[in-house]
Design an enzyme around this catalytic site. Structure first.
Site, mmCIF file in Angstrom:
data_model
loop_
_atom_site.group_PDB
_atom_site.id
_atom_site.type_symbol
_atom_site.label_atom_id
_atom_site.label_comp_id
_atom_site.label_asym_id
_atom_site.label_seq_id
_atom_site.Cartn_x
_atom_site.Cartn_y
_atom_site.Cartn_z
ATOM 1 C CG LEU A 37 -2.175 -0.790 1.238
ATOM 2 C CD1 LEU A 37 -2.808 -0.757 2.622
ATOM 3 C CD2 LEU A 37 -3.162 -0.285 0.192
ATOM 4 C CG ASP A 38 1.169 3.910 -3.339
ATOM 5 O OD1 ASP A 38 2.131 3.145 -3.460
ATOM 6 O OD2 ASP A 38 0.488 4.325 -4.299
ATOM 7 N N PRO A 39 2.077 4.984 0.930
ATOM 8 C CG PRO A 39 4.161 5.932 1.410
ATOM 9 C CD PRO A 39 3.405 5.226 0.319
ATOM 10 N NE ARG A 171 -1.337 7.041 -5.813
ATOM 11 C CZ ARG A 171 -0.072 7.331 -5.499
ATOM 12 N NH1 ARG A 171 0.276 8.584 -5.322
ATOM 13 N NH2 ARG A 171 0.816 6.385 -5.350
#
Length: 272
Positions: A37-39, A171
């Site tokens: 997971l991205d930050p 995104r």
């Protein structure tokens, strides 16, 4: 300690940094996670300790289910609520138009991964290059959008639930959605709810054999597993080519059957 569970990664921390916190809390020497997971994102993160870290490739982690909130009219370099370049005040859009775009973005989609992401480029994360304004040669990828639903539209925020394949970037989906509307948009929030059968349940221990995406096989003489003795096709109940797990009372092994040859992939993984 062998352990498999689902953690809930908070926002604004990398998956690896959160893993280090879990290692300290549980006093685990060896740990790993699946499905970065991205930050910016929060939500479910599959965690394994000990020998269970060898099992990620055998876990069924698809489809992944996300909920996201798009901020319409906002241009951001990172496609989230950071690195914002401009905010345009838009007229409210019709639900018919939004539903039309939603339906157009089902099935296989081609996209360029976001430069501000955890995607690995020559051993480094893409966001490391992006933060230094270095150009990246990110190649087009594909993702599957299995299901989508508009949960709420309170202008300028559009909330959706998406069921997607592994390797999907929400995104990038947001970017594709905005392009079809002819506007800029970015993500305000992103939460992962599920990965296959995995969802957050207060970090409870999971029975790893319930989550393997391979079939169980059987042998009459389990002592062969105990001793790592060579197995033959005739020893197995199911004789079709493929990968299987065989369980004993305190451990299990993963084998591969290819024509007449039986190979141990992993042998004697303790169940606790």
């Amino acid at each position: 300690m062998n352990k498999l569970f689902v953690a809930y990664k908070p926002r604004d921390i990398s998956s690896n940094a959160y893993l280090q916190e879990l290692k300290k809390r549980y006093k685990a020497k060896k740990a790993g996670y699946a499905g970065t997971l991205d930050p910016f994102a929060r939500g479910t993160l599959i965690i394994a300790f000990g020998a269970f870290t060898k099992l990620f490739r055998f876990l069924n982690k698809s489809p992944k289910v996300y909920e996201c909130s798009m901020w319409l009219g906002v241009k951001s370099l990172s496609l989230d609520d950071k690195n914002i370049q401009s905010i345009e005040k838009l007229k409210e859009l019709s639900m018919d138009k939004l539903e039309k775009v939603r339906l157009e973005l089902l099935g296989e989609l081609s996209f360029i991964p976001p430069s501000f992401s955890e995607k690995s480029i020559n051993g480094k994360r893409a966001y490391e290059f992006a933060k230094r304004n270095e150009k990246l040669d990110l190649k087009a990828c594909t993702m599957q959008i299995y299901e989508s639903k508009i949960l709420e539209y309170q202008h300028p925020f559009l909330r959706l639930r998406l069921s997607v394949s592994e390797g999907a970037y929400i995104r990038s989906y947001c970017e594709l959605f905005a392009k079809k509307l002819g506007i800029n948009a970015t993500l305000k929030e992103l939460e992962r709810l599920k990965e296959g059968k995995f969802s957050f349940e207060n970090e409870k221990d999971l029975d790893v054999l319930d989550y393997l995406c391979i079939r169980e096989n059987f042998i009459s003489d389990l002592s062969k597993l105990e001793n790592g003795t060579k197995l033959y096709k005739k020893d197995l109940k199911f004789k079709e080519n493929g990968r299987y797990f065989i369980r004993a009372s305190r451990y299990f092994s993963i084998i591969e059957l290819d024509e007449e040859k039986v190979t141990y992939i992993l042998n004697r993984i303790d169940l606790c």
